[in-house]
Design a protein around this motif. Sequence first.
Motif, PDB file in Angstrom:
ATOM      1  N   ILE A   1      -3.662   2.597   5.246  1.00  0.00           N
ATOM      2  CA  ILE A   1      -3.065   2.682   3.909  1.00  0.00           C
ATOM      3  C   ILE A   1      -4.065   3.225   2.888  1.00  0.00           C
ATOM      4  O   ILE A   1      -3.676   3.819   1.866  1.00  0.00           O
ATOM      5  CB  ILE A   1      -2.517   1.312   3.460  1.00  0.00           C
ATOM      6  CG1 ILE A   1      -1.558   1.493   2.247  1.00  0.00           C
ATOM      7  CG2 ILE A   1      -3.639   0.348   3.134  1.00  0.00           C
ATOM      8  CD1 ILE A   1      -0.847   0.218   1.848  1.00  0.00           C
TER       9      ILE A   1
ATOM     10  N   LEU B   1       8.726   2.728  -6.547  1.00  0.00           N
ATOM     11  CA  LEU B   1       7.569   3.619  -6.543  1.00  0.00           C
ATOM     12  C   LEU B   1       7.520   4.497  -7.790  1.00  0.00           C
ATOM     13  O   LEU B   1       6.430   4.777  -8.319  1.00  0.00           O
ATOM     14  CB  LEU B   1       7.584   4.485  -5.282  1.00  0.00           C
ATOM     15  CG  LEU B   1       6.208   5.025  -4.869  1.00  0.00           C
ATOM     16  CD1 LEU B   1       5.191   3.896  -4.738  1.00  0.00           C
ATOM     17  CD2 LEU B   1       6.285   5.818  -3.572  1.00  0.00           C
TER      18      LEU B   1
ATOM     19  N   VAL C   1       2.571   4.969   5.905  1.00  0.00           N
ATOM     20  CA  VAL C   1       2.615   3.532   5.626  1.00  0.00           C
ATOM     21  C   VAL C   1       3.908   3.017   6.241  1.00  0.00           C
ATOM     22  O   VAL C   1       4.999   3.259   5.717  1.00  0.00           O
ATOM     23  CB  VAL C   1       2.574   3.233   4.116  1.00  0.00           C
ATOM     24  CG1 VAL C   1       2.553   1.721   3.881  1.00  0.00           C
ATOM     25  CG2 VAL C   1       1.375   3.902   3.463  1.00  0.00           C
TER      26      VAL C   1
ATOM     27  N   LYS D   1       4.555  -2.756  -1.296  1.00  0.00           N
ATOM     28  CA  LYS D   1       3.192  -2.983  -0.801  1.00  0.00           C
ATOM     29  C   LYS D   1       2.283  -1.813  -1.178  1.00  0.00           C
ATOM     30  O   LYS D   1       1.109  -2.006  -1.528  1.00  0.00           O
ATOM     31  CB  LYS D   1       3.216  -3.181   0.715  1.00  0.00           C
ATOM     32  CG  LYS D   1       3.844  -4.489   1.164  1.00  0.00           C
ATOM     33  CD  LYS D   1       2.966  -5.681   0.783  1.00  0.00           C
ATOM     34  CE  LYS D   1       3.563  -6.989   1.242  1.00  0.00           C
ATOM     35  NZ  LYS D   1       2.701  -8.143   0.903  1.00  0.00           N
ATOM     36  N   LEU D   2       2.808  -0.597  -1.106  1.00  0.00           N
ATOM     37  CA  LEU D   2       2.020   0.558  -1.509  1.00  0.00           C
ATOM     38  C   LEU D   2       1.704   0.494  -3.006  1.00  0.00           C
ATOM     39  O   LEU D   2       0.575   0.783  -3.431  1.00  0.00           O
ATOM     40  CB  LEU D   2       2.776   1.846  -1.176  1.00  0.00           C
ATOM     41  CG  LEU D   2       2.090   3.152  -1.596  1.00  0.00           C
ATOM     42  CD1 LEU D   2       0.710   3.287  -0.941  1.00  0.00           C
ATOM     43  CD2 LEU D   2       2.969   4.349  -1.223  1.00  0.00           C
TER      44      LEU D   2
ATOM     45  N   THR E   1       6.307   6.865   3.736  1.00  0.00           N
ATOM     46  CA  THR E   1       6.488   5.413   3.835  1.00  0.00           C
ATOM     47  C   THR E   1       7.895   5.175   4.371  1.00  0.00           C
ATOM     48  O   THR E   1       8.857   5.756   3.872  1.00  0.00           O
ATOM     49  CB  THR E   1       6.305   4.703   2.484  1.00  0.00           C
ATOM     50  OG1 THR E   1       7.475   4.861   1.681  1.00  0.00           O
ATOM     51  CG2 THR E   1       5.097   5.245   1.744  1.00  0.00           C
TER      52      THR E   1
ATOM     53  N   PRO F   1      -1.762  -5.779   1.354  1.00  0.00           N
ATOM     54  CA  PRO F   1      -1.408  -4.411   1.771  1.00  0.00           C
ATOM     55  C   PRO F   1      -2.453  -3.774   2.685  1.00  0.00           C
ATOM     56  O   PRO F   1      -2.123  -2.858   3.456  1.00  0.00           O
ATOM     57  CB  PRO F   1      -1.306  -3.657   0.443  1.00  0.00           C
ATOM     58  CG  PRO F   1      -0.998  -4.700  -0.571  1.00  0.00           C
ATOM     59  CD  PRO F   1      -1.707  -5.934  -0.106  1.00  0.00           C
TER      60      PRO F   1
ATOM     61  N   ALA G   1      -1.051  -1.897  -3.464  1.00  0.00           N
ATOM     62  CA  ALA G   1      -2.337  -1.313  -3.065  1.00  0.00           C
ATOM     63  C   ALA G   1      -2.864  -0.357  -4.122  1.00  0.00           C
ATOM     64  O   ALA G   1      -4.083  -0.211  -4.301  1.00  0.00           O
ATOM     65  CB  ALA G   1      -2.182  -0.592  -1.731  1.00  0.00           C
TER      66      ALA G   1
ATOM     67  N   ALA H   1      -3.447   6.887   2.310  1.00  0.00           N
ATOM     68  CA  ALA H   1      -2.293   7.156   1.455  1.00  0.00           C
ATOM     69  C   ALA H   1      -2.640   6.895  -0.004  1.00  0.00           C
ATOM     70  O   ALA H   1      -2.276   7.671  -0.903  1.00  0.00           O
ATOM     71  CB  ALA H   1      -1.112   6.300   1.890  1.00  0.00           C
ATOM     72  N   VAL H   2      -3.336   5.795  -0.253  1.00  0.00           N
ATOM     73  CA  VAL H   2      -3.714   5.449  -1.628  1.00  0.00           C
ATOM     74  C   VAL H   2      -4.637   6.523  -2.207  1.00  0.00           C
ATOM     75  O   VAL H   2      -4.476   6.950  -3.369  1.00  0.00           O
ATOM     76  CB  VAL H   2      -4.397   4.070  -1.668  1.00  0.00           C
ATOM     77  CG1 VAL H   2      -5.028   3.813  -3.035  1.00  0.00           C
ATOM     78  CG2 VAL H   2      -3.394   2.980  -1.333  1.00  0.00           C
TER      79      VAL H   2
END
Length: 844
Positions: A89, A123, A207, A227-228, A190, A83, A231, A92-93
């Motif tokens: 990214i 999510l 993302v 993927k998020l 995203t 990721p 991560a 975002a994380v």
Amino acid sequence: MAQAALALAEPLPDAPALELVHASAKRRALPRLELPAYDLRDALNLRRELGISHVLAQVLARRGLADPAAARDFLHPSERHDPSRFAGIEGAVAVIERHIKAGTRITVHGDYDVDGVCATTVLVRALRALGANVGWFLPARIDDGYGLSLDTVRRLAQRGTELLVTVDCAITATQEVQAARDLGLEVVVTDHHAPRPDGRLPPCPIVHPAVCGYPCESLCGTAVAHKLAEALGAPTVADDLELVALATVADLMPLQGENRRLVREGLHALANTARPGLRALMEVSRCDPSELDTHALGFRLAPRINAAGRLRRADSGVELLLTEDPRRAAEIAAELDAINTERRAVEQRITWEAEAQVAELGERFGYVLASEDWHPGVIGIVASRIVERHHRPTLLVALDGELGTGSGRSIPGFDLLGALQSAAGHLDRYGGHRAAAGLTVRRDRLDDLRSAFEAHAEHVLTPDLLEPVERVDAVVSGAELGLELAEELAALEPCGLGNPRCRLLVPGARIEDIRTMGEGRHARFSVVSGGARARGVAFGCDGDPGATAGEPVDATFRLERNCWNGAVEPRLVLGHARACRRAPIAVLGEPERYLAGVLAELDAPLTAATVDAPAARRTILDATGPRRTILDAAAPRRTILDRRGESPLAVLADALATGEPVLALCADVSRRLPGLASRTGGFALAAYHALERSPELAQAYTHIIALDPPAAPIVTDGPGYAHLCWGEAELRFAQQMHELEYGLRTWLATLYRVVRTRARVAGEELERLLRGDASQPRPARIGGRLVRVLAELELVSLDRELPALALAGTAQTALDRSAAFRAYSQRLEDGRTYLSSLDQLVPS
């Protein structure tokens, strides 16, 4: 004008175009058959390096996977990217982790299609597992429209949302994201859809595979959410691969690169899922978990999840995928199944009405169709139906008052989003990509939109683009169409956009024993090719597969494993049946005039070409042993390919598909040519006797196709390939022809009796006499041999000038006095022995 991406990619219809709209003349013209050329050397190398069949090697070579390493990676997909390859990214994380730690309210905003539902589920599950205070919001198709709206932003702010995370939407929602920030919300976007044409992006962490430079730009929204979640370190990541697979297929993402691995692993996970919602969904859609493939995802599971968003609200889909209660899962799945049945009825009605409008408009470069009572949740599927049937880009608009909601589908080579951009002045909103798009248009601008869309299509579409094409991956014969090949071709899965299901061509096939099934809507039959027989079906053809029983056709099929009542067998699913491809066949080595051929035979050598023949670069094509080079060890050698037992028509078509010159060899041209000319063409044809006398005939041809076995080792010149493709029937034919060629005793007696009766025969009468039976005439060379023997025995005399044959003697004499007769008799015995030695080599 504000622009926002509308509904982009709808799931595939409930049945493939092949099955719903069989290409019979009743509905549309047959698509043009496209058999791409390929390098046979590449296929042979793939066979050797990977240990695969020639059929699969053809498929890989034609699909640009000629390199064994690339082909191996494709068959065993393992592409995986961290990721961290999404640029930015980390931001975002960091935002999400801060809100999780603070316990603030997080809302996941999704979409009402399968990708949006699955992305929301992925999510929400991830954030719940990480301890977040999280909920979700899915817009209603009719009330809210597609994507993030200003009204939704205000409502979520009022409900206490402090972090808004979008999935599968909002990359174009610059104004809406700014409004959210103004109201005190933080936003993470995203998405995977196309950004705005002006390049503006939402003012927040993003993302997005294309925007963020991720190595696989074609991830679907669910894969991006996955993927998020990875991560973020969510423990649910491994369990959600099944949703990634479902969404990737449903959203028509190219099944290449990392998508290929994600879908293959997801299918395996789905087959063993413990998730109550998915198990209940498979049960109501009659999917066997052990037989899941992309077809089941796209045509059985996805439509039922999608139906709720089309006709109701999509939240029930999220609830189905999140619930841990098997009873509740069964209830929701049953509800979705009922809604899907309702959706299909609505779709059928709209399809009929849309077809009526097409008929009224007549032939156009593109169609814009509209009506008052069309459901906006179904028009995308109907647009796909119209495109399938008429091969024209199509927009359908559902009118409601002064505003219309539209959905469009395209054909290969036509950029639908570009077409909408050209008509942007007539639209309120639009968005999408090359193949699918959505729009809103005012009623009073509908005619302007239609004119602009048709004009753009007329300007862009070339005759080639307007003609539907059926691409074929490999040429096969009936003997290959078994369960072993069906299982081998399964290595190409997952199949879908970017990696279509394998289509096979069976040239000169015969469709027999045709029977209707499915209340007359479908047909089942037998496919006969090369002496082998296989079972086939044609869907949506009203019981007519498009071929007359017993007549040879060039037929295309999908070969699949059919599981029924616990048994597994191969099944051919018909694509199209066409009249056999015919093209000129150049005949080599045969005299233009019969009597000229007779005279030429009088001076022909009485012995076959030997290893002492004056040619330094020749090879022996000897079916009983390996090739050997004559005189020159560095001479170019033909590669011997043993394809005995395969259909000769398939071997010819395969060789022709390389784009290289082809020479077919047979025991007798006059008997072979009519059958070949009625079913194929585009190559040269010669009998073995012609090649024996003139080995240089083979020099210009890369491929030598031995339709029948030779009666002696044959000398060929030049590099390339020699394909041995005879079977038992061809061996018997060669033996019969050899007897006719050199078993002269009976014919000699008959010819002599006629000459003795008439004393003199000349001109056309002589030609008729030497030809013999009109139904099976003797070739000129045999007529020449008869004359030669009788002349050597001094029983007749030949006037070459006329030509004429006269009686020269009446005394009885032994045939062995003739050197020619002795040579022909020796050839007869040698050929019998040689052909008999081939008998044990014929495949059973």
